[in-house]
Structure formats: structure tokens, C-alpha cells
Design a protein around this motif. Sequence first.
Motif, PDB file in Angstrom:
ATOM      1  N   GLY A  51       1.628  -1.057  -0.244  1.00 15.21           N
ATOM      2  CA  GLY A  51       0.054  -0.156  -0.360  1.00 15.21           C
ATOM      3  C   GLY A  51       0.862   1.181   0.479  1.00 15.21           C
ATOM      4  O   GLY A  51       0.403   1.979  -0.925  1.00 15.21           O
ATOM      5  N   LEU A  52       1.481   1.083   0.817  1.00 10.48           N
ATOM      6  CA  LEU A  52       2.981   2.423   0.603  1.00 10.48           C
ATOM      7  C   LEU A  52       3.664   2.087  -0.546  1.00 10.48           C
ATOM      8  O   LEU A  52       3.729   3.554  -1.162  1.00 10.48           O
ATOM      9  CB  LEU A  52       3.875   2.295   2.341  1.00 10.48           C
ATOM     10  CG  LEU A  52       4.960   3.248   2.237  1.00 10.48           C
ATOM     11  CD1 LEU A  52       4.366   4.860   2.391  1.00 10.48           C
ATOM     12  CD2 LEU A  52       5.564   2.792   2.911  1.00 10.48           C
ATOM     13  N   LEU A  53       3.765   1.189  -0.910  1.00  5.66           N
ATOM     14  CA  LEU A  53       4.765   2.027  -1.907  1.00  5.66           C
ATOM     15  C   LEU A  53       3.731   2.287  -3.494  1.00  5.66           C
ATOM     16  O   LEU A  53       4.344   2.995  -4.209  1.00  5.66           O
ATOM     17  CB  LEU A  53       5.327   0.256  -2.825  1.00  5.66           C
ATOM     18  CG  LEU A  53       6.174   0.082  -4.149  1.00  5.66           C
ATOM     19  CD1 LEU A  53       7.444   1.009  -3.967  1.00  5.66           C
ATOM     20  CD2 LEU A  53       6.587  -1.634  -4.582  1.00  5.66           C
ATOM     21  N   VAL A  54       2.010   1.664  -3.356  1.00  6.49           N
ATOM     22  CA  VAL A  54       1.618   2.055  -4.714  1.00  6.49           C
ATOM     23  C   VAL A  54       1.223   3.541  -3.811  1.00  6.49           C
ATOM     24  O   VAL A  54       2.018   4.317  -5.384  1.00  6.49           O
ATOM     25  CB  VAL A  54      -0.225   1.717  -4.563  1.00  6.49           C
ATOM     26  CG1 VAL A  54      -0.469   2.251  -4.774  1.00  6.49           C
ATOM     27  CG2 VAL A  54       0.167   0.210  -4.812  1.00  6.49           C
ATOM     28  N   PHE A  55       1.300   3.944  -3.349  1.00  5.00           N
ATOM     29  CA  PHE A  55       1.305   5.858  -2.612  1.00  5.00           C
ATOM     30  C   PHE A  55       2.524   6.425  -3.388  1.00  5.00           C
ATOM     31  O   PHE A  55       2.533   7.554  -3.991  1.00  5.00           O
ATOM     32  CB  PHE A  55       1.490   5.947  -1.545  1.00  5.00           C
ATOM     33  CG  PHE A  55       0.878   6.960  -0.842  1.00  5.00           C
ATOM     34  CD1 PHE A  55       0.205   8.098  -0.828  1.00  5.00           C
ATOM     35  CD2 PHE A  55       2.489   7.925  -0.775  1.00  5.00           C
ATOM     36  CE1 PHE A  55       0.095   9.612  -0.439  1.00  5.00           C
ATOM     37  CE2 PHE A  55       2.438   9.465  -0.220  1.00  5.00           C
ATOM     38  CZ  PHE A  55       1.306  10.517  -0.205  1.00  5.00           C
ATOM     39  N   GLN A  56       3.812   5.551  -2.655  1.00  2.00           N
ATOM     40  CA  GLN A  56       5.454   6.922  -3.369  1.00  2.00           C
ATOM     41  C   GLN A  56       5.101   6.275  -4.795  1.00  2.00           C
ATOM     42  O   GLN A  56       5.590   7.702  -5.694  1.00  2.00           O
ATOM     43  CB  GLN A  56       6.038   5.583  -2.328  1.00  2.00           C
ATOM     44  CG  GLN A  56       6.260   5.455  -1.000  1.00  2.00           C
ATOM     45  CD  GLN A  56       7.188   5.049  -0.750  1.00  2.00           C
ATOM     46  OE1 GLN A  56       7.598   4.009  -0.605  1.00  2.00           O
ATOM     47  NE2 GLN A  56       8.127   5.811   0.816  1.00  2.00           N
ATOM     48  N   LEU A  57       4.788   5.419  -5.816  1.00  2.00           N
ATOM     49  CA  LEU A  57       5.190   5.017  -7.204  1.00  2.00           C
ATOM     50  C   LEU A  57       3.664   5.762  -7.615  1.00  2.00           C
ATOM     51  O   LEU A  57       4.981   7.177  -8.656  1.00  2.00           O
ATOM     52  CB  LEU A  57       4.982   3.958  -7.309  1.00  2.00           C
ATOM     53  CG  LEU A  57       5.382   2.439  -6.998  1.00  2.00           C
ATOM     54  CD1 LEU A  57       5.539   0.913  -7.895  1.00  2.00           C
ATOM     55  CD2 LEU A  57       7.193   3.697  -7.572  1.00  2.00           C
ATOM     56  N   GLY A  58       3.165   6.183  -6.987  1.00  2.00           N
ATOM     57  CA  GLY A  58       2.103   7.388  -7.802  1.00  2.00           C
ATOM     58  C   GLY A  58       2.102   8.785  -7.550  1.00  2.00           C
ATOM     59  O   GLY A  58       2.589   9.558  -8.298  1.00  2.00           O
ATOM     60  N   LYS A  59       2.540   8.808  -6.376  1.00  2.00           N
ATOM     61  CA  LYS A  59       3.444  10.175  -6.459  1.00  2.00           C
ATOM     62  C   LYS A  59       4.407  10.754  -7.076  1.00  2.00           C
ATOM     63  O   LYS A  59       4.782  11.801  -7.154  1.00  2.00           O
ATOM     64  CB  LYS A  59       3.821  10.480  -4.850  1.00  2.00           C
ATOM     65  CG  LYS A  59       4.036  12.059  -3.970  1.00  2.00           C
ATOM     66  CD  LYS A  59       4.916  11.882  -2.449  1.00  2.00           C
ATOM     67  CE  LYS A  59       5.145  13.132  -2.530  1.00  2.00           C
ATOM     68  NZ  LYS A  59       5.427  13.405  -1.120  1.00  2.00           N
ATOM     69  N   GLU A  60       5.184  10.349  -7.325  1.00  2.00           N
ATOM     70  CA  GLU A  60       6.625   9.320  -7.534  1.00  2.00           C
ATOM     71  C   GLU A  60       6.298   9.760  -9.276  1.00  2.00           C
ATOM     72  O   GLU A  60       6.660  11.235  -9.807  1.00  2.00           O
ATOM     73  CB  GLU A  60       7.325   8.566  -8.194  1.00  2.00           C
ATOM     74  CG  GLU A  60       8.345   8.926  -8.551  1.00  2.00           C
ATOM     75  CD  GLU A  60       9.930   7.196  -8.309  1.00  2.00           C
ATOM     76  OE1 GLU A  60      10.751   7.829  -8.948  1.00  2.00           O
ATOM     77  OE2 GLU A  60       9.488   6.935  -7.241  1.00  2.00           O
TER      78      GLU A  60
END
Length: 201
Positions: free
Chosen positions: A129-138
Motif C-alpha cells: 500500500g505504501l509502495l503504491v502511494f510512493q510510485l503514484g506520488k513519484e
Amino acid sequence: MECATHTRGTVKMHADYIERSYGVPGIIYELSGDKWPPKMRVSGTRVTHKRPRTRPRSEDIDYVVKVRSTKQWKAIDKVWHCPTGDRTKHEIVGRSKNGDRTFLSSDRSFYAPGERHNSKRAVVCGDCGLLVFQLGKEACLVAGAETASNLCSVSASEVALVVLTQAHRRHNVKNDEADGLVARLVERITVLKPGGADGGY
């Protein structure tokens, strides 16, 4: 030397034209053969996490189940596997920064063409879930788009391709695959956002 300078100048002019005409921010890095620049990466996404020295004991699991995360634990089926990180319930029991045992899950929307609103919800482990957020933010940083409205622009299968799973520890990331995924997300976000290539739909 003059030839090399001229070539770099030509590439930059071409990149500027494509960026203005087609809305592809950061294309200079693709045309010059480089990966996305480090400053465009969200630092937490690409940090290497070492394997845990010890696995949780049975009493640690009991503490998580009965005291710390009872509601979350019961909400997930016994035979559940994280659809993106492929870990079991027991394997996502980890440690917080304070050293406490934790159990974190995340109910998220993923990009799913053909589904209602082109999205589908799935319960994944907290690390995914955190990775999804970070990739989307990136991707949003590169595309110059609003983060909040574009966090479901990545599919579950795409996340699964970049995850390096670790039991009881934060995931690592396949950086080359993640760079390629961010580039695809930038294109997708650019097309889907209002005024994009699809006419804003």
C-alpha cells in the motif's frame, strides 16, 4: 568536443518540443539514454531494506492477533495472500521503528481498465500500500499532476512486477522495472487528466 555539444543541444531541443507538444515531462532523460533522475524518485520507495535478523515468535504473533491488531487480523481471510507482494498474513507481521510488532494491511483502489470507473479495490499488505502511494506520488511529481486524484493510476499486476518481497520486513524494489513503471504512469496520468490526449475523459 563541438560535435558532442551540438548533439546534446539537438537532443535537448527535440525533448523540449516533445514535452511542449505532447505533454511528456522528463522526456529528455529518455532521449539521452538516462534513467529518470534521482531527484524525481521518492526516497522512501527506493531504499534497500535488509532482511530481518529474527523472525517473530509464536508469542509475538499472538500479541499482534489478540492485542495490537485484532480488528485488522480478523478482517482478512485465513488463506489470504497479498495480491501484489504474495505474502501470507503471518509473513506481513513486522516491526515498527520503535521495535514493536505490527500487522499492517491496506484496502486500496487499483487501475483496472474495463471495471467500473476503471478501478478495482483490493486488500494488500501495508508495505505494498505504501509502495503504491510512493510510485503514484513519484509519477505525479514528474507529470506535474495532482497527487490525490491519481493514486489509483497503477494496476495491482504492475506493482507485483516491481516488488522484491521480504517476509517480516519492508519490501525492496526492482529499480529498473520501477523506473519503467513510473514512465508508463506519467504517460497514463497525462492522458487521463483533464485536457489530456483523450480529450479529458
